[in-house]
Scaffold this motif. Structure first.
Motif, PDB file in Angstrom:
ATOM      1  N   PHE A 159       0.863  -1.182   0.000  1.00 14.67           N
ATOM      2  CA  PHE A 159       0.000   0.000   0.000  1.00 14.67           C
ATOM      3  C   PHE A 159       0.898   1.231   0.000  1.00 14.67           C
ATOM      4  CE2 PHE A 159      -2.279  -3.448   1.959  1.00 14.67           C
ATOM      5  CZ  PHE A 159      -3.553  -3.367   1.407  1.00 14.67           C
ATOM      6  N   SER A 160       0.535   2.185  -0.831  1.00 15.78           N
ATOM      7  CA  SER A 160       1.343   3.386  -0.965  1.00 15.78           C
ATOM      8  C   SER A 160       0.441   4.609  -0.918  1.00 15.78           C
ATOM      9  CB  SER A 160       2.126   3.364  -2.284  1.00 15.78           C
ATOM     10  OG  SER A 160       2.915   4.530  -2.437  1.00 15.78           O
ATOM     11  N   ARG A 161       0.948   5.712  -0.356  1.00 14.25           N
ATOM     12  CA  ARG A 161       0.170   6.949  -0.294  1.00 14.25           C
ATOM     13  C   ARG A 161       1.101   8.138  -0.128  1.00 14.25           C
ATOM     14  NH1 ARG A 161      -2.086   8.486   5.542  1.00 14.25           N
ATOM     15  NH2 ARG A 161      -1.622  10.477   4.557  1.00 14.25           N
ATOM     16  N   PRO A 162       0.666   9.310  -0.559  1.00 14.01           N
ATOM     17  CA  PRO A 162       1.465  10.517  -0.309  1.00 14.01           C
ATOM     18  C   PRO A 162       1.483  10.840   1.178  1.00 14.01           C
ATOM     19  CG  PRO A 162      -0.170  10.879  -2.055  1.00 14.01           C
ATOM     20  CD  PRO A 162      -0.518   9.589  -1.379  1.00 14.01           C
ATOM     21  N   LEU A 163       2.654  11.188   1.674  1.00 11.63           N
ATOM     22  CA  LEU A 163       2.790  11.581   3.073  1.00 11.63           C
ATOM     23  C   LEU A 163       2.701  13.086   3.227  1.00 11.63           C
ATOM     24  CD1 LEU A 163       5.688   9.171   4.125  1.00 11.63           C
ATOM     25  CD2 LEU A 163       3.212   8.825   4.362  1.00 11.63           C
ATOM     26  N   ARG A 164       3.310  13.793   2.295  1.00 13.91           N
ATOM     27  CA  ARG A 164       3.302  15.242   2.232  1.00 13.91           C
ATOM     28  C   ARG A 164       3.808  15.617   0.854  1.00 13.91           C
ATOM     29  NH1 ARG A 164       7.575  17.571   6.450  1.00 13.91           N
ATOM     30  NH2 ARG A 164       6.944  19.450   5.330  1.00 13.91           N
ATOM     31  N   PRO A 165       3.761  16.888   0.456  1.00 12.59           N
ATOM     32  CA  PRO A 165       4.242  17.223  -0.886  1.00 12.59           C
ATOM     33  C   PRO A 165       5.656  16.705  -1.145  1.00 12.59           C
ATOM     34  CG  PRO A 165       3.103  19.100   0.059  1.00 12.59           C
ATOM     35  CD  PRO A 165       3.176  18.061   1.145  1.00 12.59           C
ATOM     36  N   TRP A 186       6.752  13.772  -0.910  1.00 11.90           N
ATOM     37  CA  TRP A 186       7.083  12.594  -0.110  1.00 11.90           C
ATOM     38  C   TRP A 186       6.023  11.525  -0.324  1.00 11.90           C
ATOM     39  CZ3 TRP A 186      11.393  11.647   2.866  1.00 11.90           C
ATOM     40  CH2 TRP A 186      12.237  12.733   3.114  1.00 11.90           C
ATOM     41  N   ASN A 187       6.482  10.278  -0.449  1.00 10.16           N
ATOM     42  CA  ASN A 187       5.574   9.155  -0.630  1.00 10.16           C
ATOM     43  C   ASN A 187       6.039   7.998   0.250  1.00 10.16           C
ATOM     44  OD1 ASN A 187       3.241   8.303  -2.504  1.00 10.16           O
ATOM     45  ND2 ASN A 187       4.633   6.546  -2.586  1.00 10.16           N
ATOM     46  N   GLY A 188       5.082   7.269   0.815  1.00 10.68           N
ATOM     47  CA  GLY A 188       5.415   6.143   1.681  1.00 10.68           C
ATOM     48  C   GLY A 188       4.763   4.862   1.202  1.00 10.68           C
ATOM     49  N   THR A 189       5.439   3.734   1.434  1.00 12.20           N
ATOM     50  CA  THR A 189       4.943   2.417   1.015  1.00 12.20           C
ATOM     51  C   THR A 189       5.154   1.420   2.147  1.00 12.20           C
ATOM     52  OG1 THR A 189       5.478   2.865  -1.302  1.00 12.20           O
ATOM     53  CG2 THR A 189       5.142   0.568  -0.693  1.00 12.20           C
ATOM     54  N   MET A 191      11.077 -16.968   2.949  1.00 17.37           N
ATOM     55  CA  MET A 191      11.093 -15.800   3.833  1.00 17.37           C
ATOM     56  C   MET A 191       9.851 -14.950   3.571  1.00 17.37           C
ATOM     57  SD  MET A 191      14.217 -13.938   1.784  1.00 17.37           S
ATOM     58  CE  MET A 191      14.855 -15.516   1.174  1.00 17.37           C
ATOM     59  N   LEU A 192       9.339 -14.337   4.621  1.00 13.95           N
ATOM     60  CA  LEU A 192       8.238 -13.378   4.532  1.00 13.95           C
ATOM     61  C   LEU A 192       8.762 -12.052   5.067  1.00 13.95           C
ATOM     62  CD1 LEU A 192       5.232 -12.823   3.904  1.00 13.95           C
ATOM     63  CD2 LEU A 192       4.736 -13.387   6.297  1.00 13.95           C
ATOM     64  N   LEU A 193       8.786 -11.056   4.206  1.00 13.68           N
ATOM     65  CA  LEU A 193       9.396  -9.774   4.552  1.00 13.68           C
ATOM     66  C   LEU A 193       8.331  -8.693   4.682  1.00 13.68           C
ATOM     67  CD1 LEU A 193      12.458  -9.771   2.096  1.00 13.68           C
ATOM     68  CD2 LEU A 193      12.382 -10.588   4.463  1.00 13.68           C
ATOM     69  N   ALA A 194       8.407  -7.935   5.777  1.00 13.96           N
ATOM     70  CA  ALA A 194       7.624  -6.710   5.925  1.00 13.96           C
ATOM     71  C   ALA A 194       8.432  -5.577   5.313  1.00 13.96           C
ATOM     72  CB  ALA A 194       7.334  -6.433   7.393  1.00 13.96           C
ATOM     73  N   LYS A 195       7.804  -4.809   4.484  1.00  9.75           N
ATOM     74  CA  LYS A 195       8.502  -3.799   3.685  1.00  9.75           C
ATOM     75  C   LYS A 195       8.025  -2.398   4.057  1.00  9.75           C
ATOM     76  CE  LYS A 195       8.793  -2.191  -1.128  1.00  9.75           C
ATOM     77  NZ  LYS A 195       8.338  -2.470  -2.516  1.00  9.75           N
ATOM     78  N   LEU A 196       8.978  -1.485   4.259  1.00  6.82           N
ATOM     79  CA  LEU A 196       8.710  -0.069   4.479  1.00  6.82           C
ATOM     80  C   LEU A 196       9.617   0.743   3.565  1.00  6.82           C
ATOM     81  CD1 LEU A 196       8.447   0.196   8.386  1.00  6.82           C
ATOM     82  CD2 LEU A 196       6.565   0.299   6.739  1.00  6.82           C
ATOM     83  N   GLU A 197       9.050   1.770   2.941  1.00  8.05           N
ATOM     84  CA  GLU A 197       9.845   2.599   2.036  1.00  8.05           C
ATOM     85  C   GLU A 197       9.334   4.031   2.076  1.00  8.05           C
ATOM     86  OE1 GLU A 197      11.573   1.614  -2.180  1.00  8.05           O
ATOM     87  OE2 GLU A 197       9.556   2.466  -2.454  1.00  8.05           O
ATOM     88  N   THR A 198      10.277   4.969   2.056  1.00 10.55           N
ATOM     89  CA  THR A 198       9.959   6.394   1.992  1.00 10.55           C
ATOM     90  C   THR A 198      10.756   7.002   0.854  1.00 10.55           C
ATOM     91  OG1 THR A 198       9.571   6.508   4.374  1.00 10.55           O
ATOM     92  CG2 THR A 198       9.951   8.578   3.231  1.00 10.55           C
ATOM     93  N   VAL A 199      10.073   7.780   0.015  1.00 13.78           N
ATOM     94  CA  VAL A 199      10.715   8.358  -1.165  1.00 13.78           C
ATOM     95  C   VAL A 199      10.443   9.853  -1.195  1.00 13.78           C
ATOM     96  CG1 VAL A 199      10.871   8.346  -3.685  1.00 13.78           C
ATOM     97  CG2 VAL A 199      10.442   6.213  -2.449  1.00 13.78           C
ATOM     98  N   TYR A 200      11.503  10.620  -1.363  1.00  9.38           N
ATOM     99  CA  TYR A 200      11.385  12.060  -1.620  1.00  9.38           C
ATOM    100  C   TYR A 200      11.861  12.321  -3.037  1.00  9.38           C
ATOM    101  CZ  TYR A 200      12.454  17.035  -1.724  1.00  9.38           C
ATOM    102  OH  TYR A 200      12.514  18.359  -2.076  1.00  9.38           O
ATOM    103  N   PHE A 209      14.648   5.744   1.206  1.00  5.57           N
ATOM    104  CA  PHE A 209      15.029   4.905   2.343  1.00  5.57           C
ATOM    105  C   PHE A 209      14.064   3.727   2.386  1.00  5.57           C
ATOM    106  CE2 PHE A 209      14.348   3.478   6.692  1.00  5.57           C
ATOM    107  CZ  PHE A 209      15.648   3.212   7.101  1.00  5.57           C
ATOM    108  N   ASN A 210      14.616   2.504   2.439  1.00  2.00           N
ATOM    109  CA  ASN A 210      13.741   1.341   2.556  1.00  2.00           C
ATOM    110  C   ASN A 210      14.319   0.346   3.567  1.00  2.00           C
ATOM    111  OD1 ASN A 210      15.699  -0.186   0.978  1.00  2.00           O
ATOM    112  ND2 ASN A 210      14.828   0.825  -0.816  1.00  2.00           N
ATOM    113  N   MET A 211      13.416  -0.426   4.132  1.00  2.00           N
ATOM    114  CA  MET A 211      13.793  -1.416   5.139  1.00  2.00           C
ATOM    115  C   MET A 211      12.939  -2.663   4.942  1.00  2.00           C
ATOM    116  SD  MET A 211      13.735  -1.214   9.321  1.00  2.00           S
ATOM    117  CE  MET A 211      11.951  -1.096   9.400  1.00  2.00           C
TER     118      MET A 211
END
Length: 696
Positions: free
Chosen positions: A467-473, A475-478, A515-524, A537-539
């Motif tokens: 799931f992905s959405r804009p965080l602020r102008p 910036w996007n998060g996934t 493996m089952l991976l939980a994914k977090l990503e932030t993009v500017y 940045f992703n983890m």
């Protein structure tokens, strides 16, 4: 300056009050017609602004300008028996003869039959002995500064000068045009010393407060600052006109449909401004065919409407309208989009109609080709082909389904991807993506060619949802979950668990790792132009669903910054990452290659649990779309190579760090910049690199 407690901001309907003077306000939008004749005349918005793709077409009706700003004057010559008695001269001469100029709109000249019947009044000159400025009662002005303003405005009227009626008229206009006076009456008095010309003026009131109605989006501080310097001073119409122009300019700069539609000076020095703002009354979608005729659309209107930032009740903004057009075009299912504002009856509001032309088909088949950086040997190193079947508008909701196959000399990827770019009912523009993939990729990024004849590949089966959405102008998060099943294969496709040196190829010791991976990503993302920046940045975090499933943590970050100095552009990139826990060796970070350290083959600098890669580049134009570049790269595994299971880097004598430098050319193309580079490494060997698009 004392605090202005008289400033009020009142929200009201769009109406124009009666004007206290014939001052014709100029509209910042020529299509907005002002009709100040009635006490409360409605404001009709006659405009037709079209946004077509990235251009704007304006169809406007010009405002017809009537008479000049102030009334002209006519000459009336009369004696005391046939006309109004003039003010008496200070000398007390009872036989004085008055020449009085009255203001009217005709500019005509009338002359008494008893005086000079044989001369043309406008052309014949009259000798003036004295010139004075008095109030409307013929007395001296209390404020000498205002008297000085009136005298300084005079051009022709001077003592001991011969004047025509036209020259006196022009000086009347000049006094009014100074902005300090609401009326001016020229009176000529015949004395024994000659004709005395008196300009009887009525000054404007002192500014004591402001009432502003209808300004819903205009900041109150903007108006307060505009009027602050005039508090306690005589209202100057020219200065007031400048303030009105600045307010109209504020709306124009922001593309807002708003303007000052009325101004009045009330008793007590109160200035009343009426601001008209065109609010959006309704937004509708109209589907057109290629010929411009209305048709039935496949896309649901609510799917388009939710893309728009322009909402009912907002003051309409042309800039915001253009962004909405770009947003709808970015859906990928429209060939043409335009916005047409229309007046909503006589309410002073606007109705918006968005005309859209859909593409003939929402789906299709496409093919292409490219280069894989992981293949460096064979008759056609790195060459891959692809074919895809896609649909971009499932169920009329702009949902996308894509089936694709990529096939190369060694690697292959089959992928099924479903994307809902905006989940229904969500107000945060959250998207959902579901992916299933079966891939085979070269393993030489970490392991190299086993004996320079056999090729090792890594097979993966992947399925996930994010799931992905804009965080602020900008910036996007996934966030998401991804399942991986991976294993190594030889050139025949058989599963293997150890490489040529006997090192393990899986972390579990079995043919495949799960493996089952939980994914977090932030993009500017910046503007993409020189001077822009990018940060990612992703983890990934392994989840222990089963004791045999792998659990590890991986963080990775990369940043890019660009700026220009004249025609030359400077680009800097920095990336780094770290892994902790139990992971298969082919998941280690490879260093070296086209998108890493140029001058080396892919992955030949090192493969580590940690890494840092930095690069700098200077590009300059050569000719047309061709540009040149000078670059340097450096990468290191931070000494973490031996900590990777099986130490694949140490077994292959990889240095763990290295640098490269060289020259390159860039050619702009529809696919992105084509990069051809030649680089030397610190081992004094060189190689060519080819890439498409900007470096990662």
């Amino acid at each position: 300056m004392p605090q202005n407690d008289d400033v009020q901001f009142i929200s009201s309907s769009i109406k124009i009050p009666a004007f206290s003077s014939p001052h014709q306000l100029k509209s910042p939008f020529p299509s907005l017609q002002l009709t100040p004749g009635n006490k409360f005349a409605k404001l009709p918005f006659n405009f037709n602004f079209n946004f077509v793709r990235n251009q704007s077409f304006f169809h406007r009706n010009k405002v017809s300008k009537k008479s000049p700003l102030f009334c002209s004057a006519s000459l009336v010559l009369s004696d005391t028996e046939t006309g109004p008695a003039p003010p008496q001269s200070k000398t007390g001469d009872d036989s004085s003869l008055a020449v009085q100029l009255k203001g009217d709109d005709s500019g005509s000249v009338t002359q008494s039959k008893n005086v000079g019947s044989g001369r043309a009044a406008e052309e014949e000159r009259v000798l003036i002995s004295e010139v004075f400025v008095r109030n409307k009662d013929g007395e001296e002005l209390e404020r000498k500064d205002l008297e000085g303003e009136a005298l300084n405005a005079l051009k022709a009227s001077r003592a001991n000068s011969a004047l025509t009626v036209r020259e006196v008229q022009e000086d009347v206009h000049r006094i009014i045009a100074s902005g300090y006076f609401m009326s001016c009456m020229p009176v000529a008095v015949d004395t024994r010393d000659g004709i005395r010309l008196i300009f009887q003026v009525e000054p404007n009131q002192e500014f004591q407060g402001l009432v502003c109605e209808g300004a819903n989006v205009l900041p109150s501080k903007f108006i307060e600052d505009a009027f602050r310097d005039g508090y306690g001073k005589v209202v100057n119409i020219r200065r007031l006109d400048e303030v009105i122009s600045s307010i109209n300019g504020w709306y124009m700069e922001r593309g807002l449909f708003g303007m000052v539609s009325g101004v009045d000076i009330l008793s007590g020095g109160m200035v009343k401004l009426q601001v008209s703002e065109a609010e959006v009354n309704n937004v509708s979608i109209r589907f057109l065919d290629k010929t411009g005729e209305p048709t039935i659309g496949k896309t649901r209107p609510e799917t388009i409407l939710r893309q728009l930032t322009t909402k009912k009740g907002q003051v309409y903004s042309m800039i915001q309208g253009k962004r909405d057009v770009d947003t709808v075009l970015a859906m990928g299912v429209m060939d043409d989009v335009s916005v047409i504002p229309q007046p909503a009856g006589d309410t002073g509001k606007v109705d918006l109609t968005m005309n859209v032309v859909e593409r003939k088909r929402g789906g299709g088949i496409s093919g292409g080709g490219g280069i894989s950086s992981g293949i460096t040997s064979g008759p056609l190193p790195g060459l891959i082909g692809s074919i895809a079947v896609h649909h971009k508008n499932l169920f009329g909701r702009n949902q996308k389904l894509n089936l694709s196959l990529e096939r190369g000399q060694i690697d292959s990827i089959f992928r099924i991807n479903y994307t809902d770019p905006w989940i229904e009912g969500d107000d945060k523009r959250t998207s959902r993506s579901i992916m299933i993939q079966n891939s085979r990729t070269p393993g030489n990024l970490v392991h190299g060619n086993e004996n320079h004849q056999n090729a090792l590949t890594i097979g993966r089966i992947t399925a996930g949802i994010d799931f992905s959405r804009p965080l602020r102008p900008k910036w996007n998060g996934t966030a998401g979950l991804v399942y991986h099943r991976a294993g190594a294969h030889d050139e025949k496709g058989s599963s293997i668990i150890r490489d040529f040196f006997g090192s393990p190829l899986t972390a579990s010791g079995k043919n495949n790792d799960d493996m089952l991976l939980a994914k977090l990503e932030t993009v500017y993302t910046g503007s993409g132009e020189p001077g822009s920046s990018m940060f990612v940045f992703n983890m990934d975090q392994g989840i222990p669903v089963s004791p045999e499933w792998l659990v590890f943590n991986r963080v990775n970050a990369r940043a890019r910054q660009s700026f220009s100095l004249g025609p030359t552009s400077f680009h800097f990139c920095l990336s780094g990452g770290h892994m902790a826990g139990k992971f298969p060796p082919h998941e280690a970070f490879p260093i070296g290659g086209t998108n890493s350290v140029r001058g080396y083959e892919e992955g030949t600098v090192g493969s580590g649990r940690s890494y840092v890669v930095g690069s700098g580049e200077i590009s300059f134009p050569v000719r047309g779309s061709l540009s040149g570049a000078v670059f340097a790269d450096y990468g290191t595994d931070l000494g973490s190579g031996p900590t990777v299971p099986g130490d694949p880097a140490g077994a292959r004598n990889k240095a763990g760090s290295g640098y490269g430098y060289g020259l390159g050319i860039r050619v702009d193309s529809p696919l992105g910049p084509l990069r051809l580079e030649y680089a030397f490494n610190d081992q004094r060997t060189g190689r060519f690199h080819f890439g498409i698009g900007p470096r990662n």
